[in-house]
Design a protein around this motif. Structure first.
Motif, PDB file in Angstrom:
ATOM      1  N   GLN A 135       0.863  -1.044  -0.011  1.00  0.00           N
ATOM      2  CA  GLN A 135       0.065   0.000   0.280  1.00  0.00           C
ATOM      3  C   GLN A 135       0.740   1.024  -0.041  1.00  0.00           C
ATOM      4  N   SER A 136       2.055   1.257   0.789  1.00  0.00           N
ATOM      5  CA  SER A 136       3.081   2.453   0.849  1.00  0.00           C
ATOM      6  C   SER A 136       3.727   2.730  -0.655  1.00  0.00           C
ATOM      7  N   LEU A 137       3.867   1.580  -1.320  1.00  0.00           N
ATOM      8  CA  LEU A 137       4.262   1.717  -2.460  1.00  0.00           C
ATOM      9  C   LEU A 137       3.523   2.351  -3.850  1.00  0.00           C
ATOM     10  N   LYS A 138       2.210   1.768  -3.316  1.00  0.00           N
ATOM     11  CA  LYS A 138       1.149   2.231  -4.263  1.00  0.00           C
ATOM     12  C   LYS A 138       0.759   3.541  -3.905  1.00  0.00           C
ATOM     13  N   THR A 139       0.906   4.105  -2.803  1.00  0.00           N
ATOM     14  CA  THR A 139       0.406   5.564  -2.542  1.00  0.00           C
ATOM     15  C   THR A 139       1.550   6.385  -3.070  1.00  0.00           C
ATOM     16  N   ALA A 140       2.729   5.954  -3.079  1.00  0.00           N
ATOM     17  CA  ALA A 140       3.877   6.898  -3.310  1.00  0.00           C
ATOM     18  C   ALA A 140       3.849   6.950  -4.939  1.00  0.00           C
ATOM     19  N   LEU A 141       3.322   5.971  -5.644  1.00  0.00           N
ATOM     20  CA  LEU A 141       3.391   5.998  -6.979  1.00  0.00           C
ATOM     21  C   LEU A 141       2.288   7.042  -7.328  1.00  0.00           C
ATOM     22  N   GLU A 142       1.196   7.050  -6.970  1.00  0.00           N
ATOM     23  CA  GLU A 142       0.039   7.852  -7.095  1.00  0.00           C
ATOM     24  C   GLU A 142       0.128   9.183  -6.736  1.00  0.00           C
ATOM     25  N   GLN A 143       1.285   9.356  -5.651  1.00  0.00           N
ATOM     26  CA  GLN A 143       1.576  10.814  -5.496  1.00  0.00           C
ATOM     27  C   GLN A 143       2.720  11.337  -6.235  1.00  0.00           C
ATOM     28  N   GLY A 144       3.009  10.694  -7.380  1.00  0.00           N
ATOM     29  CA  GLY A 144       4.061  11.134  -8.277  1.00  0.00           C
ATOM     30  C   GLY A 144       5.413  10.511  -8.145  1.00  0.00           C
ATOM     31  N   ALA A 145       5.612   9.856  -7.385  1.00  0.00           N
ATOM     32  CA  ALA A 145       7.014   9.033  -7.507  1.00  0.00           C
ATOM     33  C   ALA A 145       7.251   8.164  -8.727  1.00  0.00           C
ATOM     34  N   GLY A 146       8.460   8.449  -9.309  1.00  0.00           N
ATOM     35  CA  GLY A 146       8.936   7.778 -10.267  1.00  0.00           C
ATOM     36  C   GLY A 146       9.362   6.398 -10.279  1.00  0.00           C
ATOM     37  N   MET A 193      12.347   0.299   2.656  1.00  0.00           N
ATOM     38  CA  MET A 193      13.613   0.153   3.451  1.00  0.00           C
ATOM     39  C   MET A 193      13.019  -0.320   4.685  1.00  0.00           C
ATOM     40  N   TYR A 194      14.120  -1.299   5.199  1.00  0.00           N
ATOM     41  CA  TYR A 194      13.852  -1.657   6.608  1.00  0.00           C
ATOM     42  C   TYR A 194      15.031  -1.641   7.435  1.00  0.00           C
ATOM     43  N   ARG A 195      15.238  -0.754   8.221  1.00  0.00           N
ATOM     44  CA  ARG A 195      16.403  -0.482   9.112  1.00  0.00           C
ATOM     45  C   ARG A 195      17.718  -0.210   8.411  1.00  0.00           C
ATOM     46  N   GLY A 196      17.251   0.641   7.396  1.00  0.00           N
ATOM     47  CA  GLY A 196      18.298   1.050   6.433  1.00  0.00           C
ATOM     48  C   GLY A 196      18.720   0.092   5.313  1.00  0.00           C
ATOM     49  N   ARG A 197      18.087  -0.806   5.049  1.00  0.00           N
ATOM     50  CA  ARG A 197      18.354  -1.984   4.030  1.00  0.00           C
ATOM     51  C   ARG A 197      17.130  -1.693   3.039  1.00  0.00           C
ATOM     52  N   GLY A 220      17.595  -8.274 -13.227  1.00  0.00           N
ATOM     53  CA  GLY A 220      16.207  -7.579 -12.842  1.00  0.00           C
ATOM     54  C   GLY A 220      16.468  -6.016 -12.850  1.00  0.00           C
ATOM     55  N   ALA A 221      15.688  -5.361 -12.156  1.00  0.00           N
ATOM     56  CA  ALA A 221      15.702  -3.907 -12.194  1.00  0.00           C
ATOM     57  C   ALA A 221      16.770  -3.120 -11.634  1.00  0.00           C
ATOM     58  N   ARG A 222      17.803  -3.714 -11.050  1.00  0.00           N
ATOM     59  CA  ARG A 222      18.972  -3.124 -10.168  1.00  0.00           C
ATOM     60  C   ARG A 222      19.557  -2.101 -10.799  1.00  0.00           C
ATOM     61  N   GLY A 223      19.907  -2.260 -11.937  1.00  0.00           N
ATOM     62  CA  GLY A 223      20.663  -1.271 -12.903  1.00  0.00           C
ATOM     63  C   GLY A 223      19.947   0.006 -12.980  1.00  0.00           C
ATOM     64  N   ILE A 224      18.464  -0.036 -13.139  1.00  0.00           N
ATOM     65  CA  ILE A 224      17.793   1.159 -13.079  1.00  0.00           C
ATOM     66  C   ILE A 224      17.785   1.796 -11.820  1.00  0.00           C
ATOM     67  N   LEU A 225      17.719   1.033 -10.799  1.00  0.00           N
ATOM     68  CA  LEU A 225      17.575   1.632  -9.366  1.00  0.00           C
ATOM     69  C   LEU A 225      19.023   2.241  -9.130  1.00  0.00           C
ATOM     70  N   LYS A 226      20.144   1.839  -9.631  1.00  0.00           N
ATOM     71  CA  LYS A 226      21.428   2.464  -9.495  1.00  0.00           C
ATOM     72  C   LYS A 226      21.575   3.783 -10.091  1.00  0.00           C
ATOM     73  N   HIS A 227      20.735   4.258 -11.238  1.00  0.00           N
ATOM     74  CA  HIS A 227      21.176   5.336 -12.053  1.00  0.00           C
ATOM     75  C   HIS A 227      19.847   6.260 -11.964  1.00  0.00           C
ATOM     76  N   ALA A 228      18.683   5.907 -11.303  1.00  0.00           N
ATOM     77  CA  ALA A 228      17.554   6.808 -11.242  1.00  0.00           C
ATOM     78  C   ALA A 228      17.200   7.274  -9.773  1.00  0.00           C
ATOM     79  N   PRO A 229      16.705   8.234  -9.752  1.00  0.00           N
ATOM     80  CA  PRO A 229      16.085   8.819  -8.176  1.00  0.00           C
ATOM     81  C   PRO A 229      14.982   7.871  -7.685  1.00  0.00           C
ATOM     82  N   VAL A 230      15.224   7.433  -6.518  1.00  0.00           N
ATOM     83  CA  VAL A 230      14.256   6.418  -5.778  1.00  0.00           C
ATOM     84  C   VAL A 230      13.815   7.133  -4.571  1.00  0.00           C
ATOM     85  N   THR A 231      12.487   7.003  -4.445  1.00  0.00           N
ATOM     86  CA  THR A 231      11.822   7.404  -3.275  1.00  0.00           C
ATOM     87  C   THR A 231      11.731   6.164  -2.369  1.00  0.00           C
TER      88      THR A 231
END
Length: 198
Positions: A119-130, A135-139, A162-173
């Motif tokens: 639900q948190s991920l869904k809400t973030a996307l709905e609010q405009g996150a790319g 994150m759990y305890r910094g991981r 998988g999508a790890r390469g995209i996560l390395k080079h794009a802004p992540v909420t």
């Protein structure tokens, strides 16, 4: 905003059983009545109206498909699943992607991810996150949400990264969640026993 769940369940699972006799996705974790893949799917379906599960062809596809369809997933078989996770992901996105404005990409061997995290991920996307990641305890863990903006990059992935390469080079909420399940997958038989989990 239409957010579609993608459940990746097309891996071979050779670390769980090198012989290929026991499919880890069909095992029930200790103390649970649902299989690994059914629990993973159910938690997504608690939040998302549409979940597409991608499977590999083979002897277990019929059993997996029956479980997932009974829960309410759509199921598609990826003939190129053996070439790596990217092929399965691209297959599922192509199947699902015509109308979705975003995707939450989850792994079928992570049955402990809580619906509240999805639900948190869904809400973030709905609010405009790319891109949104828990994150759990910094991981950082899984699943990960992507807006439709990243669909071309996701479809262009190759191999088993998988999508790890995209996560390395794009802004992540990054979303802090109280959910250790985002770090726990079923990789070996010991992972079916909660006391053995980290």
């Amino acid at each position: 905003m239409s957010i579609t769940g993608i459940l990746l369940a097309a891996g071979r699972g050779t670390r769980f059983d090198p012989s290929g006799q026991r499919n880890k996705l069909l095992q029930c974790p200790e103390g649970q009545q649902a299989s690994v893949v059914a629990a993973s799917a159910r938690h997504m379906l608690a939040v998302l109206p549409r979940v597409v599960a991608v499977l590999r062809p083979g002897a277990d596809a019929e059993t997996l498909s029956a479980q997932l369809l009974a829960l309410g997933c759509e199921v598609t078989i990826c003939p190129q699943a053996d070439t790596g996770m990217a092929a399965s992901l691209a297959h599922a996105l192509t199947y699902a992607g015509k109308d979705a404005q975003g995707f939450i990409i989850a792994l079928g061997d992570m049955p402990d991810v809580q619906p509240s995290t999805i639900q948190s991920l869904k809400t973030a996307l709905e609010q405009g996150a790319g891109i949104a990641a828990p994150m759990y305890r910094g991981r950082r863990g899984n699943p990960v949400g992507f807006s439709r903006h990243y669909l071309p990059q996701l479809l262009a992935l190759e191999g088993d990264q998988g999508a790890r390469g995209i996560l390395k080079h794009a802004p992540v909420t990054e979303l802090e969640v109280d959910d250790s399940g985002i770090l726990q997958d079923v990789d070996t038989p010991a992972d079916l026993h909660p006391k053995d989990k980290v």
